[in-house]
Motif scaffolding. Structure first.
Motif, PDB file in Angstrom:
ATOM      1  N   ARG A  38      62.388  47.483   5.041  1.00  0.00           N
ATOM      2  CA  ARG A  38      62.595  48.907   5.330  1.00  0.00           C
ATOM      3  C   ARG A  38      63.538  49.006   6.532  1.00  0.00           C
ATOM      4  O   ARG A  38      63.565  48.134   7.390  1.00  0.00           O
ATOM      5  CB  ARG A  38      61.270  49.625   5.583  1.00  0.00           C
ATOM      6  CG  ARG A  38      60.383  49.046   6.693  1.00  0.00           C
ATOM      7  CD  ARG A  38      60.607  49.672   8.030  1.00  0.00           C
ATOM      8  NE  ARG A  38      59.755  49.174   9.097  1.00  0.00           N
ATOM      9  CZ  ARG A  38      60.026  48.145   9.865  1.00  0.00           C
ATOM     10  NH1 ARG A  38      61.135  47.432   9.685  1.00  0.00           N
ATOM     11  NH2 ARG A  38      59.221  47.789  10.859  1.00  0.00           N
TER      12      ARG A  38
ATOM     13  N   ILE B  74      65.838  51.206  13.320  1.00  0.00           N
ATOM     14  CA  ILE B  74      66.919  50.950  14.282  1.00  0.00           C
ATOM     15  C   ILE B  74      66.377  50.035  15.386  1.00  0.00           C
ATOM     16  O   ILE B  74      65.165  49.967  15.595  1.00  0.00           O
ATOM     17  CB  ILE B  74      67.505  52.282  14.829  1.00  0.00           C
ATOM     18  CG1 ILE B  74      68.844  52.057  15.515  1.00  0.00           C
ATOM     19  CG2 ILE B  74      66.520  52.972  15.770  1.00  0.00           C
ATOM     20  CD1 ILE B  74      69.936  51.547  14.636  1.00  0.00           C
ATOM     21  N   GLY B  75      67.277  49.336  16.082  1.00  0.00           N
ATOM     22  CA  GLY B  75      66.841  48.434  17.170  1.00  0.00           C
ATOM     23  C   GLY B  75      67.257  47.013  16.857  1.00  0.00           C
ATOM     24  O   GLY B  75      66.398  46.150  16.660  1.00  0.00           O
TER      25      GLY B  75
ATOM     26  N   GLY C  11      63.876  47.110  23.640  1.00  0.00           N
ATOM     27  CA  GLY C  11      62.710  47.514  22.842  1.00  0.00           C
ATOM     28  C   GLY C  11      61.994  46.381  22.131  1.00  0.00           C
ATOM     29  O   GLY C  11      60.772  46.229  22.271  1.00  0.00           O
ATOM     30  N   VAL C  12      62.727  45.582  21.359  1.00  0.00           N
ATOM     31  CA  VAL C  12      62.063  44.529  20.579  1.00  0.00           C
ATOM     32  C   VAL C  12      61.510  43.457  21.521  1.00  0.00           C
ATOM     33  O   VAL C  12      60.397  42.952  21.318  1.00  0.00           O
ATOM     34  CB  VAL C  12      63.027  43.925  19.528  1.00  0.00           C
ATOM     35  CG1 VAL C  12      62.398  42.715  18.864  1.00  0.00           C
ATOM     36  CG2 VAL C  12      63.393  44.976  18.488  1.00  0.00           C
TER      37      VAL C  12
ATOM     38  N   PRO D 245      57.922  44.024  14.577  1.00  0.00           N
ATOM     39  CA  PRO D 245      57.911  42.797  15.378  1.00  0.00           C
ATOM     40  C   PRO D 245      56.627  42.637  16.196  1.00  0.00           C
ATOM     41  O   PRO D 245      56.087  41.531  16.296  1.00  0.00           O
ATOM     42  CB  PRO D 245      59.112  42.969  16.305  1.00  0.00           C
ATOM     43  CG  PRO D 245      60.008  43.938  15.607  1.00  0.00           C
ATOM     44  CD  PRO D 245      59.143  44.829  14.793  1.00  0.00           C
ATOM     45  N   ALA D 246      56.104  43.739  16.739  1.00  0.00           N
ATOM     46  CA  ALA D 246      54.879  43.643  17.541  1.00  0.00           C
ATOM     47  C   ALA D 246      53.706  43.225  16.659  1.00  0.00           C
ATOM     48  O   ALA D 246      52.953  42.302  16.999  1.00  0.00           O
ATOM     49  CB  ALA D 246      54.589  44.981  18.221  1.00  0.00           C
TER      50      ALA D 246
ATOM     51  N   ASN E 243      56.303  49.571  20.825  1.00  0.00           N
ATOM     52  CA  ASN E 243      56.752  50.958  20.988  1.00  0.00           C
ATOM     53  C   ASN E 243      55.622  51.978  20.982  1.00  0.00           C
ATOM     54  O   ASN E 243      55.859  53.138  21.285  1.00  0.00           O
ATOM     55  CB  ASN E 243      57.724  51.329  19.864  1.00  0.00           C
ATOM     56  CG  ASN E 243      59.123  51.462  20.376  1.00  0.00           C
ATOM     57  OD1 ASN E 243      59.571  50.613  21.132  1.00  0.00           O
ATOM     58  ND2 ASN E 243      59.804  52.519  19.992  1.00  0.00           N
TER      59      ASN E 243
ATOM     60  N   ARG F 112      67.449  45.032  11.019  1.00  0.00           N
ATOM     61  CA  ARG F 112      65.999  44.977  11.190  1.00  0.00           C
ATOM     62  C   ARG F 112      65.245  44.876   9.866  1.00  0.00           C
ATOM     63  O   ARG F 112      64.134  44.330   9.834  1.00  0.00           O
ATOM     64  CB  ARG F 112      65.539  46.190  11.996  1.00  0.00           C
ATOM     65  CG  ARG F 112      65.891  46.096  13.481  1.00  0.00           C
ATOM     66  CD  ARG F 112      64.995  45.104  14.197  1.00  0.00           C
ATOM     67  NE  ARG F 112      63.614  45.483  14.071  1.00  0.00           N
ATOM     68  CZ  ARG F 112      63.005  46.411  14.803  1.00  0.00           C
ATOM     69  NH1 ARG F 112      63.676  47.016  15.758  1.00  0.00           N
ATOM     70  NH2 ARG F 112      61.732  46.703  14.614  1.00  0.00           N
TER      71      ARG F 112
ATOM     72  N   GLU G  37      50.179  48.160   6.938  1.00  0.00           N
ATOM     73  CA  GLU G  37      51.543  48.675   7.103  1.00  0.00           C
ATOM     74  C   GLU G  37      51.786  49.765   6.070  1.00  0.00           C
ATOM     75  O   GLU G  37      51.629  49.543   4.873  1.00  0.00           O
ATOM     76  CB  GLU G  37      52.543  47.521   6.930  1.00  0.00           C
ATOM     77  CG  GLU G  37      53.995  47.913   6.730  1.00  0.00           C
ATOM     78  CD  GLU G  37      54.577  48.790   7.847  1.00  0.00           C
ATOM     79  OE1 GLU G  37      54.537  48.382   9.007  1.00  0.00           O
ATOM     80  OE2 GLU G  37      55.061  49.907   7.528  1.00  0.00           O
ATOM     81  N   LYS G  38      52.211  50.926   6.530  1.00  0.00           N
ATOM     82  CA  LYS G  38      52.279  52.056   5.584  1.00  0.00           C
ATOM     83  C   LYS G  38      53.505  52.003   4.673  1.00  0.00           C
ATOM     84  O   LYS G  38      53.505  52.628   3.631  1.00  0.00           O
ATOM     85  CB  LYS G  38      52.182  53.386   6.331  1.00  0.00           C
ATOM     86  CG  LYS G  38      53.396  53.810   7.077  1.00  0.00           C
ATOM     87  CD  LYS G  38      53.201  55.213   7.598  1.00  0.00           C
ATOM     88  CE  LYS G  38      54.452  55.639   8.335  1.00  0.00           C
ATOM     89  NZ  LYS G  38      54.285  56.812   9.142  1.00  0.00           N
ATOM     90  N   GLN G  39      54.537  51.250   5.052  1.00  0.00           N
ATOM     91  CA  GLN G  39      55.741  51.196   4.212  1.00  0.00           C
ATOM     92  C   GLN G  39      55.768  49.901   3.404  1.00  0.00           C
ATOM     93  O   GLN G  39      54.928  49.033   3.576  1.00  0.00           O
ATOM     94  CB  GLN G  39      56.981  51.262   5.095  1.00  0.00           C
ATOM     95  CG  GLN G  39      57.031  52.515   5.970  1.00  0.00           C
ATOM     96  CD  GLN G  39      58.375  52.668   6.651  1.00  0.00           C
ATOM     97  OE1 GLN G  39      59.402  52.761   5.984  1.00  0.00           O
ATOM     98  NE2 GLN G  39      58.372  52.669   7.966  1.00  0.00           N
TER      99      GLN G  39
ATOM    100  N   SER H  33      69.679  44.734  18.363  1.00  0.00           N
ATOM    101  CA  SER H  33      70.238  43.749  19.276  1.00  0.00           C
ATOM    102  C   SER H  33      69.098  43.132  20.074  1.00  0.00           C
ATOM    103  O   SER H  33      68.413  43.826  20.829  1.00  0.00           O
ATOM    104  CB  SER H  33      71.240  44.446  20.211  1.00  0.00           C
ATOM    105  OG  SER H  33      72.004  43.492  20.880  1.00  0.00           O
TER     106      SER H  33
ATOM    107  N   VAL I 181      50.154  55.813  16.372  1.00  0.00           N
ATOM    108  CA  VAL I 181      48.903  56.247  15.740  1.00  0.00           C
ATOM    109  C   VAL I 181      47.813  56.545  16.772  1.00  0.00           C
ATOM    110  O   VAL I 181      47.281  57.659  16.818  1.00  0.00           O
ATOM    111  CB  VAL I 181      48.435  55.186  14.709  1.00  0.00           C
ATOM    112  CG1 VAL I 181      47.048  55.515  14.190  1.00  0.00           C
ATOM    113  CG2 VAL I 181      49.428  55.104  13.563  1.00  0.00           C
TER     114      VAL I 181
ATOM    115  N   TYR J  93      57.049  53.894  16.283  1.00  0.00           N
ATOM    116  CA  TYR J  93      57.309  55.333  16.319  1.00  0.00           C
ATOM    117  C   TYR J  93      56.165  56.128  15.673  1.00  0.00           C
ATOM    118  O   TYR J  93      56.064  57.333  15.866  1.00  0.00           O
ATOM    119  CB  TYR J  93      58.642  55.646  15.639  1.00  0.00           C
ATOM    120  CG  TYR J  93      59.802  54.910  16.276  1.00  0.00           C
ATOM    121  CD1 TYR J  93      60.305  55.340  17.501  1.00  0.00           C
ATOM    122  CD2 TYR J  93      60.363  53.784  15.690  1.00  0.00           C
ATOM    123  CE1 TYR J  93      61.340  54.656  18.116  1.00  0.00           C
ATOM    124  CE2 TYR J  93      61.401  53.094  16.297  1.00  0.00           C
ATOM    125  CZ  TYR J  93      61.886  53.535  17.511  1.00  0.00           C
ATOM    126  OH  TYR J  93      62.901  52.853  18.123  1.00  0.00           O
TER     127      TYR J  93
ATOM    128  N   VAL K  39      47.116  53.809   8.248  1.00  0.00           N
ATOM    129  CA  VAL K  39      45.910  54.122   9.017  1.00  0.00           C
ATOM    130  C   VAL K  39      45.889  55.624   9.291  1.00  0.00           C
ATOM    131  O   VAL K  39      46.829  56.175   9.865  1.00  0.00           O
ATOM    132  CB  VAL K  39      45.867  53.318  10.332  1.00  0.00           C
ATOM    133  CG1 VAL K  39      44.770  53.830  11.262  1.00  0.00           C
ATOM    134  CG2 VAL K  39      45.663  51.841  10.023  1.00  0.00           C
TER     135      VAL K  39
END
Ligand code: FAD
Length: 407
Positions: free
Chosen positions: A42, A45-46, A305-306, A16-17, A293, A106, A36-38, A48, A167, A164, A130
């Protein structure tokens, strides 16, 4: 997509960021590249959101795409302890703002934001990670890994939205331990949730477990529900067995969750995260800023968080826009201090939750409606409202209010 050798802003991560920052900067005419590595969709968690996230999605031009997804509408939060309940409805709050938001798987939400940012012209390179960043006097050189190969991109500025992945905090030695103890979360998606009807259906449930844990219940519009338990690691040691059995036993030992989830079936095996709270020594430096995050993560209990990720992306993109145009840009006042204000407000609530002050306030025999509206606005994410004393004075006011509340 061919990788450019030079961009204005390189953004690490398409959560989201990252998508929000890319959408805003692209809107301002800058050449961005999200790495984006994925692959998306994907799991993360997070799930709500808070109503203030609607303002931030709207400013980034991403809200209409989210609305089309028919996510579950979330009108509030219900806190439960045995037979006691404290029901917050976002329609009944102090700050003028949204009366609802969404509960979002998510994988779908993040893909919606990333696809919309890309459709507007902000490119995203998936399966590219990265690996290193070096800063010269006037630019950054970013090493990107893809299928065992590396390539280099130069950027005037790097926004670290790696969540998470953290980097830049890792590469630049900016990690700082959180002031909160290491807690653990065990969670899964389930089917078979027997939900309340109407406006109550989409509210998050936060159930206080008598053994020193709390449980989240987050219903999705696809019929599945996210359930999770958060506690210090010792709590889980009292529940031996495989994670499936452990999570089920904890849920069934709290009466509200047990009644609602009696017919639950796992959609996937429970996952565990330990020690999620983290912090950093600084939020920005020459040619970089940390966002979402990658800065500080407090705790999941108030679903902040979001919303903080979107708020920091919004703020960083605005300060960076001025800097890249050669206009005055004060990262300390306009970014770091601004974000700290919001984080500190939530920190006071997280501390008051675990210290028992908030449960005493929430489950008091008598609650002051005016105060509950002010607290409701914090739970809605409006943590920059300087007119709300339960934003500005929270650390002092919550323990005092708890004393008056009694039990
Ligand atoms: P992320 O969503 O983590 O996205 C970062 C992206 O960066 C990822 O896609 C990742 O693949 C990518 N990346 C990482 N490293 C690299 C690299 N080297 N190169 C390229 N890309 C990279 N928040 C809420 O709002 N509501 C909740 O209910 C909630 N519940 C939570 C429950 C738990 C148990 C925990 C631990 C957190 C919870 N959160 C919640 C917090 C939420 O998960 C985060 O705040 C949110 O995901 C932050 O978004 P982000 O964009 O900063 O990072």
């Amino acid at each position: 997509m061919k990788m450019p050798s030079k961009v204005d802003v390189l953004i690490i991560g398409a959560g989201p960021a990252g998508s929000t920052a890319a959408a805003l900067l692209h809107q301002e005419g800058f050449q961005t590249l999200v790495v984006e590595k994925q692959t998306f969709p994907r799991f993360v968690i997070g799930e709500s959101l808070l109503p203030h996230s609607m303002d931030l999605l709207q400013e980034a031009g991403l809200l209409d795409a989210v609305k089309k997804q028919n996510f579950m509408r979330k009108f509030g939060a219900v806190f439960l302890r045995g037979r006691e309940q404290c029901d917050f409805d976002f329609a009944d709050q102090f700050t003028a703002g949204w009366d609802h938001t969404y509960q979002v798987p998510r994988a779908d939400f993040d893909k919606t934001l990333a696809d919309e940012a890309a459709a507007r012209g902000a490119p995203i390179l998936y399966e590219h990670g990265v690996a290193a960043v070096e800063f010269d006097s006037d630019r950054a050189r970013i090493t990107i890994e893809h299928s065992g190969q590396t390539s280099e991109v130069c950027a005037r500025f790097v926004l670290d939205c790696s969540g998470y992945g953290r980097v830049l905090p890792r590469l630049l030695g900016l990690e700082r331990p959180s002031r909160f103890p290491a807690r653990e979360a065990l969670f899964a998606h389930i089917s078979g949730d027997e939900r309340p009807a109407g406006r109550q259906e989409g509210k998050i449930w936060v159930c206080l477990h008598s053994g020193g844990a709390w449980i989240w219940v987050i219903p999705f519009s696809n019929g599945n529900t996210s359930v999770g338990v958060v506690a210090e690691p010792e709590f889980f040691q009292r529940y031996p067995g495989a994670p499936e059995e452990q999570l089920r036993t904890v849920l069934m030992s709290e009466p509200n969750a047990a009644a609602r989830l009696a017919r639950m079936q796992y959609v996937f095996a429970p996952k565990r995260i330990t020690g999620f709270a983290c912090s950093v020594t600084q939020f920005y430096g020459p040619h970089f800023a940390l966002v979402g995050n990658a800065t500080e993560f407090l705790d999941p209990v108030f679903s902040s968080g979001v919303t903080l990720a979107l708020a920091s992306a919004n703020r960083a993109a605005r300060v960076l826009t001025r800097q890249l145009r050669g206009e005055p840009a004060d990262w300390e006042a306009e970014y770091a201090q601004y974000m700290q204000q919001g984080i500190e407000a939530f920190r006071a609530y997280v501390a008051a939750w675990y210290e028992g002050h908030l449960p005493r306030i929430f489950f008091a025999a008598q609650r002051n409606p005016a105060v509950m509206k002010q607290i409701c606005s914090v739970l809605a994410g409006y943590v920059w409202d300087q007119a709300n004393p339960y934003v500005t004075q929270a650390a002092r006011a919550l323990p005092l209010l708890a004393q008056v509340a009694g039990r």
